[in-house]
Scaffold this motif. Structure first.
Motif, PDB file in Angstrom:
ATOM      1  N   GLU A 137       0.849  -1.189   0.000  1.00  0.00           N
ATOM      2  CA  GLU A 137       0.000   0.000   0.000  1.00  0.00           C
ATOM      3  C   GLU A 137       0.885   1.239   0.000  1.00  0.00           C
ATOM      4  O   GLU A 137       1.600   1.497   0.967  1.00  0.00           O
ATOM      5  N   PHE A 138       0.860   1.987  -1.069  1.00  0.00           N
ATOM      6  CA  PHE A 138       1.630   3.228  -1.146  1.00  0.00           C
ATOM      7  C   PHE A 138       0.827   4.356  -0.503  1.00  0.00           C
ATOM      8  O   PHE A 138      -0.379   4.475  -0.681  1.00  0.00           O
ATOM      9  N   VAL A 139       1.518   5.173   0.276  1.00  0.00           N
ATOM     10  CA  VAL A 139       0.878   6.265   1.030  1.00  0.00           C
ATOM     11  C   VAL A 139       1.868   7.425   1.035  1.00  0.00           C
ATOM     12  O   VAL A 139       3.038   7.241   1.378  1.00  0.00           O
ATOM     13  N   VAL A 140       1.414   8.613   0.719  1.00  0.00           N
ATOM     14  CA  VAL A 140       2.325   9.735   0.523  1.00  0.00           C
ATOM     15  C   VAL A 140       3.116  10.077   1.780  1.00  0.00           C
ATOM     16  O   VAL A 140       4.233  10.585   1.699  1.00  0.00           O
ATOM     17  N   TYR A 141       2.584   9.776   2.964  1.00  0.00           N
ATOM     18  CA  TYR A 141       3.309  10.101   4.192  1.00  0.00           C
ATOM     19  C   TYR A 141       4.107   8.909   4.730  1.00  0.00           C
ATOM     20  O   TYR A 141       4.516   8.897   5.893  1.00  0.00           O
ATOM     21  N   THR A 142       4.343   7.899   3.897  1.00  0.00           N
ATOM     22  CA  THR A 142       5.207   6.778   4.265  1.00  0.00           C
ATOM     23  C   THR A 142       6.432   6.783   3.353  1.00  0.00           C
ATOM     24  O   THR A 142       6.650   7.704   2.569  1.00  0.00           O
ATOM     25  N   GLU A 143       7.203   5.725   3.430  1.00  0.00           N
ATOM     26  CA  GLU A 143       8.423   5.637   2.623  1.00  0.00           C
ATOM     27  C   GLU A 143       8.189   5.005   1.259  1.00  0.00           C
ATOM     28  O   GLU A 143       9.114   4.922   0.447  1.00  0.00           O
ATOM     29  N   ILE A 144       6.977   4.538   0.983  1.00  0.00           N
ATOM     30  CA  ILE A 144       6.589   4.079  -0.357  1.00  0.00           C
ATOM     31  C   ILE A 144       5.402   4.943  -0.743  1.00  0.00           C
ATOM     32  O   ILE A 144       4.278   4.709  -0.316  1.00  0.00           O
ATOM     33  N   LYS A 145       5.654   5.977  -1.545  1.00  0.00           N
ATOM     34  CA  LYS A 145       4.724   7.087  -1.677  1.00  0.00           C
ATOM     35  C   LYS A 145       3.817   7.023  -2.895  1.00  0.00           C
ATOM     36  O   LYS A 145       2.742   7.637  -2.900  1.00  0.00           O
ATOM     37  N   THR A 146       4.220   6.328  -3.947  1.00  0.00           N
ATOM     38  CA  THR A 146       3.464   6.350  -5.199  1.00  0.00           C
ATOM     39  C   THR A 146       3.250   4.933  -5.717  1.00  0.00           C
ATOM     40  O   THR A 146       3.940   3.989  -5.313  1.00  0.00           O
ATOM     41  N   VAL A 147       2.314   4.800  -6.636  1.00  0.00           N
ATOM     42  CA  VAL A 147       2.039   3.487  -7.208  1.00  0.00           C
ATOM     43  C   VAL A 147       3.237   2.984  -8.000  1.00  0.00           C
ATOM     44  O   VAL A 147       3.532   1.779  -8.007  1.00  0.00           O
ATOM     45  N   GLU A 148       3.962   3.889  -8.639  1.00  0.00           N
ATOM     46  CA  GLU A 148       5.147   3.472  -9.398  1.00  0.00           C
ATOM     47  C   GLU A 148       6.243   2.958  -8.467  1.00  0.00           C
ATOM     48  O   GLU A 148       6.919   1.969  -8.770  1.00  0.00           O
ATOM     49  N   ASP A 149       6.425   3.624  -7.322  1.00  0.00           N
ATOM     50  CA  ASP A 149       7.405   3.167  -6.343  1.00  0.00           C
ATOM     51  C   ASP A 149       7.009   1.815  -5.772  1.00  0.00           C
ATOM     52  O   ASP A 149       7.849   0.918  -5.591  1.00  0.00           O
ATOM     53  N   ALA A 150       5.711   1.646  -5.494  1.00  0.00           N
ATOM     54  CA  ALA A 150       5.239   0.359  -4.976  1.00  0.00           C
ATOM     55  C   ALA A 150       5.497  -0.758  -5.974  1.00  0.00           C
ATOM     56  O   ALA A 150       5.909  -1.859  -5.601  1.00  0.00           O
ATOM     57  N   LEU A 151       5.236  -0.487  -7.245  1.00  0.00           N
ATOM     58  CA  LEU A 151       5.486  -1.509  -8.263  1.00  0.00           C
ATOM     59  C   LEU A 151       6.969  -1.853  -8.333  1.00  0.00           C
ATOM     60  O   LEU A 151       7.336  -3.039  -8.401  1.00  0.00           O
ATOM     61  N   ALA A 152       7.821  -0.844  -8.302  1.00  0.00           N
ATOM     62  CA  ALA A 152       9.262  -1.094  -8.415  1.00  0.00           C
ATOM     63  C   ALA A 152       9.767  -1.966  -7.281  1.00  0.00           C
ATOM     64  O   ALA A 152      10.533  -2.917  -7.504  1.00  0.00           O
ATOM     65  N   ILE A 153       9.335  -1.685  -6.067  1.00  0.00           N
ATOM     66  CA  ILE A 153       9.819  -2.463  -4.934  1.00  0.00           C
ATOM     67  C   ILE A 153       9.197  -3.858  -4.929  1.00  0.00           C
ATOM     68  O   ILE A 153       9.813  -4.833  -4.496  1.00  0.00           O
ATOM     69  N   ALA A 154       7.971  -3.980  -5.441  1.00  0.00           N
ATOM     70  CA  ALA A 154       7.356  -5.303  -5.568  1.00  0.00           C
ATOM     71  C   ALA A 154       8.118  -6.156  -6.578  1.00  0.00           C
ATOM     72  O   ALA A 154       8.424  -7.327  -6.320  1.00  0.00           O
ATOM     73  N   LEU A 155       8.422  -5.584  -7.729  1.00  0.00           N
ATOM     74  CA  LEU A 155       9.153  -6.330  -8.764  1.00  0.00           C
ATOM     75  C   LEU A 155      10.538  -6.729  -8.289  1.00  0.00           C
ATOM     76  O   LEU A 155      11.049  -7.792  -8.664  1.00  0.00           O
TER      77      LEU A 155
END
Length: 272
Positions: A137-155
């Motif tokens: 779950e990406f959340v702007v006030y956490t360290e994974i802020k965007t959907v693109e960042d979430a996808l990158a770390i998932a991959l």
């Protein structure tokens, strides 16, 4: 997507967290939701009681799920913080899998990206061994802020059981729009969360956090492009509402849930 009803929607635990685990299950069934999420590993400050180590509560949850017939979509979120030990999550993963959960949600709370990635990879491996998907779950006030960042770390985990959870509010508040989902592979979108909010964004991170945890609107009650979001989500992706409502806090949890269910049903019936 078209012709959705509450039977197609899971009730997210944060919506009426003060109902308690059993009350949440019973309320979801009473209101006509098709599935449920529960917070089985509460973090500090979460308004739900711990479950692990409480055999009576686990028994009661099991009975309530069985009696309601509701499947468990996800077992709530695990915050990956600097002091996270994946070994401490294993009992929760075991319970979630035993109760039939499909996903465990993960939130990034560690500014050290290498450590965050290592812990996510270890958690994803442990979840995979238990038949669970990991939805970031990406959340702007956490360290994974965007959907693109979430996808990158998932991959980067290298495992197909790691993907993203797309929350309508967090997508908007992170500067994204439904169009951003065009760049996300369909098989990496695990859950879509619905709620509504005003177009204007809160001015501070603290205000954004309060909005996300306490001040959402039912679908159709605000300005978020929910119909566009539903059109961009992959066909068949599980949907969940997460609508904590401070404006309804004066009502008992079950009555609050009935209001949210009625408003959500009206939104769905208005056409997608």
């Amino acid at each position: 997507m078209s012709a959705l009803t509450l039977k197609d929607i899971a009730l997210g635990w944060l919506t009426v967290a003060d109902a308690g685990h059993v009350g949440l299950i019973e309320g979801a069934a009473e209101c006509g939701f098709g599935s449920i999420s529960l917070k089985l590993l509460p973090a500090a400050g979460d308004p739900v009681p711990p479950v692990i180590g409480d055999p009576v509560m686990i028994r009661d949850i099991r009975r309530a799920l069985s009696g309601s017939g509701l499947p468990l979509l996800e077992m709530g979120g695990i915050w990956l913080r600097p002091d996270t030990r994946i070994a401490d999550t294993l009992a929760g993963l075991d319970l979630g899998a035993d109760l039939g959960a499909k996903y465990v949600v993960v939130v990034g709370g560690d500014p050290d990206r290498n450590r965050l990635q290592d812990n996510l990879s270890s958690l994803t491996e442990a979840a995979d061994a238990r038949g669970l998907g990991v939805a970031i779950e990406f959340v702007v006030y956490t360290e994974i802020k965007t959907v693109e960042d979430a996808l990158a770390i998932a991959l980067a985990t290298g495992r197909p059981n790691c993907g993203v959870l797309v929350d309508a509010l967090h997508l908007d508040r992170s500067g994204g729009t439904p169009k951003n989902l065009e760049g996300i592979p369909a098989d990496r979108v695990f859950v879509g969360q619905l709620c509504d909010a005003p177009a204007s964004k809160p001015p501070t991170m603290d205000a954004l956090r309060y909005e996300g945890r306490s001040q959402r609107f039912s679908p159709g009650g605000g300005d978020l492009p929910l119909r566009d979001l539903l059109a961009k989500l992959p066909a068949g992706v599980p949907l969940e509402i997460e609508v904590p409502r401070a404006d309804l806090a004066h009502l008992p949890p079950r009555q609050r849930l009935r209001v949210i269910a009625e408003e959500t049903s009206a939104f769905l019936a208005s056409g997608l």
